[in-house]
Design a protein around this motif. Structure first.
Motif, PDB file in Angstrom:
ATOM      1  N   LEU A   1      -8.558  13.439  28.060  1.00  0.00           N
ATOM      2  CA  LEU A   1      -7.857  12.566  29.001  1.00  0.00           C
ATOM      3  C   LEU A   1      -6.581  13.234  29.485  1.00  0.00           C
ATOM      4  CD1 LEU A   1      -7.971   8.947  27.473  1.00  0.00           C
ATOM      5  CD2 LEU A   1      -9.441   9.921  29.233  1.00  0.00           C
ATOM      6  N   TYR A   2      -6.327  13.109  30.800  1.00  0.00           N
ATOM      7  CA  TYR A   2      -5.049  13.522  31.391  1.00  0.00           C
ATOM      8  C   TYR A   2      -4.480  12.271  32.048  1.00  0.00           C
ATOM      9  CZ  TYR A   2      -1.625  16.467  33.754  1.00  0.00           C
ATOM     10  OH  TYR A   2      -0.453  17.052  34.185  1.00  0.00           O
ATOM     11  N   TRP A   3      -3.340  11.794  31.531  1.00  0.00           N
ATOM     12  CA  TRP A   3      -2.866  10.433  31.800  1.00  0.00           C
ATOM     13  C   TRP A   3      -1.485  10.483  32.426  1.00  0.00           C
ATOM     14  CZ3 TRP A   3      -5.291   6.208  28.651  1.00  0.00           C
ATOM     15  CH2 TRP A   3      -4.788   4.945  28.953  1.00  0.00           C
ATOM     16  N   GLY A   4      -1.355   9.920  33.622  1.00  0.00           N
ATOM     17  CA  GLY A   4      -0.060   9.783  34.268  1.00  0.00           C
ATOM     18  C   GLY A   4       0.375   8.333  34.276  1.00  0.00           C
ATOM     19  N   VAL A   5       1.522   8.034  33.703  1.00  0.00           N
ATOM     20  CA  VAL A   5       1.975   6.643  33.605  1.00  0.00           C
ATOM     21  C   VAL A   5       2.785   6.254  34.841  1.00  0.00           C
ATOM     22  CG1 VAL A   5       1.946   6.647  31.087  1.00  0.00           C
ATOM     23  CG2 VAL A   5       4.036   7.293  32.285  1.00  0.00           C
ATOM     24  N   ASN A   6       2.572   5.035  35.306  1.00  0.00           N
ATOM     25  CA  ASN A   6       3.272   4.525  36.483  1.00  0.00           C
ATOM     26  C   ASN A   6       4.251   3.415  36.143  1.00  0.00           C
ATOM     27  OD1 ASN A   6       1.974   6.253  38.320  1.00  0.00           O
ATOM     28  ND2 ASN A   6       0.174   4.919  38.388  1.00  0.00           N
ATOM     29  N   ASN A   7       4.486   3.187  34.853  1.00  0.00           N
ATOM     30  CA  ASN A   7       5.467   2.210  34.388  1.00  0.00           C
ATOM     31  C   ASN A   7       6.379   2.868  33.362  1.00  0.00           C
ATOM     32  OD1 ASN A   7       3.280   0.319  35.437  1.00  0.00           O
ATOM     33  ND2 ASN A   7       4.835  -1.155  34.769  1.00  0.00           N
ATOM     34  N   CYS A   8       7.499   2.224  33.099  1.00  0.00           N
ATOM     35  CA  CYS A   8       8.319   2.618  31.965  1.00  0.00           C
ATOM     36  C   CYS A   8       7.721   2.020  30.694  1.00  0.00           C
ATOM     37  CB  CYS A   8       9.757   2.139  32.141  1.00  0.00           C
ATOM     38  SG  CYS A   8      10.598   2.853  33.565  1.00  0.00           S
ATOM     39  N   GLY A   9       8.085   2.574  29.563  1.00  0.00           N
ATOM     40  CA  GLY A   9       7.655   1.997  28.306  1.00  0.00           C
ATOM     41  C   GLY A   9       6.354   2.592  27.780  1.00  0.00           C
ATOM     42  N   TRP A  10       5.917   2.052  26.657  1.00  0.00           N
ATOM     43  CA  TRP A  10       4.723   2.536  25.967  1.00  0.00           C
ATOM     44  C   TRP A  10       3.471   2.148  26.749  1.00  0.00           C
ATOM     45  CZ3 TRP A  10       2.367   5.851  23.392  1.00  0.00           C
ATOM     46  CH2 TRP A  10       1.229   5.594  22.632  1.00  0.00           C
ATOM     47  N   TRP A  11       2.478   3.030  26.719  1.00  0.00           N
ATOM     48  CA  TRP A  11       1.310   2.906  27.594  1.00  0.00           C
ATOM     49  C   TRP A  11      -0.019   2.954  26.830  1.00  0.00           C
ATOM     50  CZ3 TRP A  11      -1.378   7.338  26.569  1.00  0.00           C
ATOM     51  CH2 TRP A  11      -0.627   8.369  25.972  1.00  0.00           C
ATOM     52  N   GLY A  12      -0.015   3.124  25.509  1.00  0.00           N
ATOM     53  CA  GLY A  12      -1.236   3.457  24.804  1.00  0.00           C
ATOM     54  C   GLY A  12      -1.800   2.399  23.873  1.00  0.00           C
TER      55      GLY A  12
ATOM     56  N   PRO B   1      -1.476  -5.085  31.327  1.00  0.00           N
ATOM     57  CA  PRO B   1      -2.493  -4.170  31.866  1.00  0.00           C
ATOM     58  C   PRO B   1      -1.842  -3.221  32.870  1.00  0.00           C
ATOM     59  CG  PRO B   1      -3.257  -6.447  31.932  1.00  0.00           C
ATOM     60  CD  PRO B   1      -1.783  -6.487  31.634  1.00  0.00           C
ATOM     61  N   LEU B   2      -2.007  -1.931  32.662  1.00  0.00           N
ATOM     62  CA  LEU B   2      -1.336  -0.916  33.467  1.00  0.00           C
ATOM     63  C   LEU B   2      -2.223  -0.425  34.612  1.00  0.00           C
ATOM     64  CD1 LEU B   2       0.228   1.133  30.524  1.00  0.00           C
ATOM     65  CD2 LEU B   2       1.365  -0.590  31.965  1.00  0.00           C
ATOM     66  N   GLN B   3      -1.561   0.124  35.613  1.00  0.00           N
ATOM     67  CA  GLN B   3      -2.261   0.689  36.770  1.00  0.00           C
ATOM     68  C   GLN B   3      -1.913   2.181  36.863  1.00  0.00           C
ATOM     69  OE1 GLN B   3      -0.764  -2.875  39.239  1.00  0.00           O
ATOM     70  NE2 GLN B   3      -2.694  -2.337  40.255  1.00  0.00           N
ATOM     71  N   ASP B   4      -2.380   2.920  35.874  1.00  0.00           N
ATOM     72  CA  ASP B   4      -2.004   4.320  35.715  1.00  0.00           C
ATOM     73  C   ASP B   4      -2.981   5.259  36.410  1.00  0.00           C
ATOM     74  OD1 ASP B   4       0.261   3.663  34.307  1.00  0.00           O
ATOM     75  OD2 ASP B   4      -0.624   4.002  32.329  1.00  0.00           O
ATOM     76  N   ASP B   5      -2.613   6.528  36.426  1.00  0.00           N
ATOM     77  CA  ASP B   5      -3.429   7.620  36.963  1.00  0.00           C
ATOM     78  C   ASP B   5      -4.141   8.281  35.787  1.00  0.00           C
ATOM     79  OD1 ASP B   5      -4.468   9.971  38.011  1.00  0.00           O
ATOM     80  OD2 ASP B   5      -2.520  10.855  38.502  1.00  0.00           O
ATOM     81  N   ILE B   6      -5.453   8.098  35.680  1.00  0.00           N
ATOM     82  CA  ILE B   6      -6.192   8.602  34.528  1.00  0.00           C
ATOM     83  C   ILE B   6      -7.333   9.506  34.984  1.00  0.00           C
ATOM     84  CG2 ILE B   6      -7.424   7.991  32.415  1.00  0.00           C
ATOM     85  CD1 ILE B   6      -6.127   5.240  32.543  1.00  0.00           C
ATOM     86  N   SER B   7      -7.390  10.687  34.388  1.00  0.00           N
ATOM     87  CA  SER B   7      -8.506  11.618  34.577  1.00  0.00           C
ATOM     88  C   SER B   7      -9.170  11.840  33.231  1.00  0.00           C
ATOM     89  CB  SER B   7      -8.017  12.963  35.119  1.00  0.00           C
ATOM     90  OG  SER B   7      -7.308  12.809  36.320  1.00  0.00           O
ATOM     91  N   SER B   8     -10.454  12.197  33.260  1.00  0.00           N
ATOM     92  CA  SER B   8     -11.164  12.406  32.003  1.00  0.00           C
ATOM     93  C   SER B   8     -12.279  13.423  32.166  1.00  0.00           C
ATOM     94  CB  SER B   8     -11.763  11.084  31.506  1.00  0.00           C
ATOM     95  OG  SER B   8     -12.726  10.599  32.427  1.00  0.00           O
ATOM     96  N   VAL B   9     -12.649  14.009  31.043  1.00  0.00           N
ATOM     97  CA  VAL B   9     -13.908  14.741  30.934  1.00  0.00           C
ATOM     98  C   VAL B   9     -14.627  14.185  29.714  1.00  0.00           C
ATOM     99  CG1 VAL B   9     -15.055  16.956  30.595  1.00  0.00           C
ATOM    100  CG2 VAL B   9     -12.983  16.825  32.007  1.00  0.00           C
ATOM    101  N   ALA B  10     -15.877  13.779  29.911  1.00  0.00           N
ATOM    102  CA  ALA B  10     -16.740  13.345  28.811  1.00  0.00           C
ATOM    103  C   ALA B  10     -17.699  14.484  28.487  1.00  0.00           C
ATOM    104  CB  ALA B  10     -17.526  12.097  29.213  1.00  0.00           C
ATOM    105  N   TYR B  11     -17.903  14.738  27.197  1.00  0.00           N
ATOM    106  CA  TYR B  11     -18.785  15.801  26.730  1.00  0.00           C
ATOM    107  C   TYR B  11     -19.879  15.163  25.874  1.00  0.00           C
ATOM    108  CZ  TYR B  11     -14.470  18.501  27.640  1.00  0.00           C
ATOM    109  OH  TYR B  11     -13.328  19.044  28.191  1.00  0.00           O
TER     110      TYR B  11
END
Length: 351
Positions: free
Chosen positions: A211-222, A319-329
């Protein structure tokens, strides 16, 4: 699998390697090039002296870097380049399939999207070493044929150095085929789960997540849970995690002494990419989790999702509205379902 006992066993197998110096991996044909990217540097030395250490791929050009008749197993891929890892696309085809079983930006496939901000990864499946030297050790068996291509979607010519190490040998009947798929959602719609993988039909095992995760809010995201829907699961999954950092084998927000603590281990890793400069307010994070000792097995179908979840007022989840990329293997039997269309160049760009 990762012990050394197998090294002492004699095996009926033929080791081969493909590179710009031996593009077909032929026996006794390495170092025979008479022209290439090293021609000028070797002009006083001639043949056998690093005449063709790399290839150049023009903008928009697609180059085949491996075309192997089987049966065999790809054991190791090393690759490095000097331009945006997100705009080089690697594809892999097994046994004559028209559709790729692997389709990813090169950087994301090696868990390292940004070559200018690369991180060192020290894991069993993927190693990224100084500087931007990308390696993978996923076992990739094929029975009839293997084909690998790279497409350059940068606006400039890119120089690519690569080596593909493989063995020509019989492949057991119970071996499935390696797959890897890239996705990105930016931004994630409110109160929707991010889809890492969907539409898988067949039998196999899920073996890794990046996962490559870009947060669009302040604070904890996970706080979000990862979910594995398998073999007919509908609304509720068979496997449900307890939090994003928990799935990646961390805890308590990856935080030590008031700051994120990066780590890279054989099966899991986490990296904080701080962006505290002017006009760079959003932090980004990269995480990998290899299911090497604990594969997620399925017999009919598989879907994988993860939630983006933080905190709001009054101790409530946000619920966040973040920028999320992924690779599934994963590994599965053939035939397989055609992948969704790869996001285009602009939809993959990391600002």
């Amino acid at each position: 699998m990762f012990g050394m006992d197998h090294l002492s066993k004699v095996k009926k197998s033929h080791t081969r390697s493909i590179s710009a110096e031996n593009k077909n991996g032929e026996k006794g044909k390495g170092g025979m090039a008479t022209e290439g990217t090293g021609t000028s540097a070797a002009r006083d030395l001639g043949q056998k002296w690093k005449i063709s250490p790399s290839i150049r791929i023009a903008p928009g050009e697609l180059v085949e870097i491996a075309n192997i008749d089987g049966p065999g197993v790809i054991r190791h891929i090393w690759l490095t380049c000097g331009l945006d890892n997100r705009q080089l696309i690697i594809r892999m085809y097994w046994d004559g399939s028209e559709n790729p079983s692997v389709e990813c930006p090169v950087g994301d496939f090696f868990a390292n999207p940004c070559c200018e901000n690369h991180v060192q990864i020290s894991s069993f499946a993927v190693c990224v070493n100084s500087k931007n030297a990308m390696n993978c050790y996923w076992s990739m068996p094929f029975r009839k044929h293997a084909r690998i291509t790279i497409e350059n979607q940068n606006c400039d010519t890119v120089e690519v150095f690569y080596q593909i190490d493989y063995e020509l040998e019989e492949v057991p009947e119970d071996c499935a085929y390696f797959h890897a798929q890239f996705r990105r959602t930016n931004p994630l719609p409110y109160k929707e789960d991010y889809v890492i993988l969907d539409g898988v039909k067949g039998t196999g095992q899920y073996v890794g997540t990046f996962l490559y995760w870009g947060v669009n809010n302040c604070g904890w995201w996970g706080e979000g849970e990862i979910k594995f829907f398998m073999d007919g699961d509908k609304e509720f999954p068979t496997i449900c995690g307890t939090g994003t950092e928990d799935y990646f084998c961390g805890a308590w927000g990856f935080i030590v002494d008031g700051a994120y603590r990066n780590f890279s281990t054989p099966y899991t890793g986490f990296f904080h990419h701080p962006t505290d400069q002017l006009y760079r307010s959003q932090c980004r994070f990269s995480m990998y989790r290899w299911h090497i000792t604990d594969p997620i097995r399925f017999e009919e179908d598989l879907k994988v999702t993860i939630q983006a979840l933080g905190w709001r007022s009054e101790g409530r989840f946000l619920p966040l509205q973040d920028d999320i990329s992924s690779v599934a293997y994963w590994y599965q039997t053939l035939p397989f379902e055609k992948f969704p269309e790869l996001p285009d160049k602009d939809a993959r760009e990391i600002i």
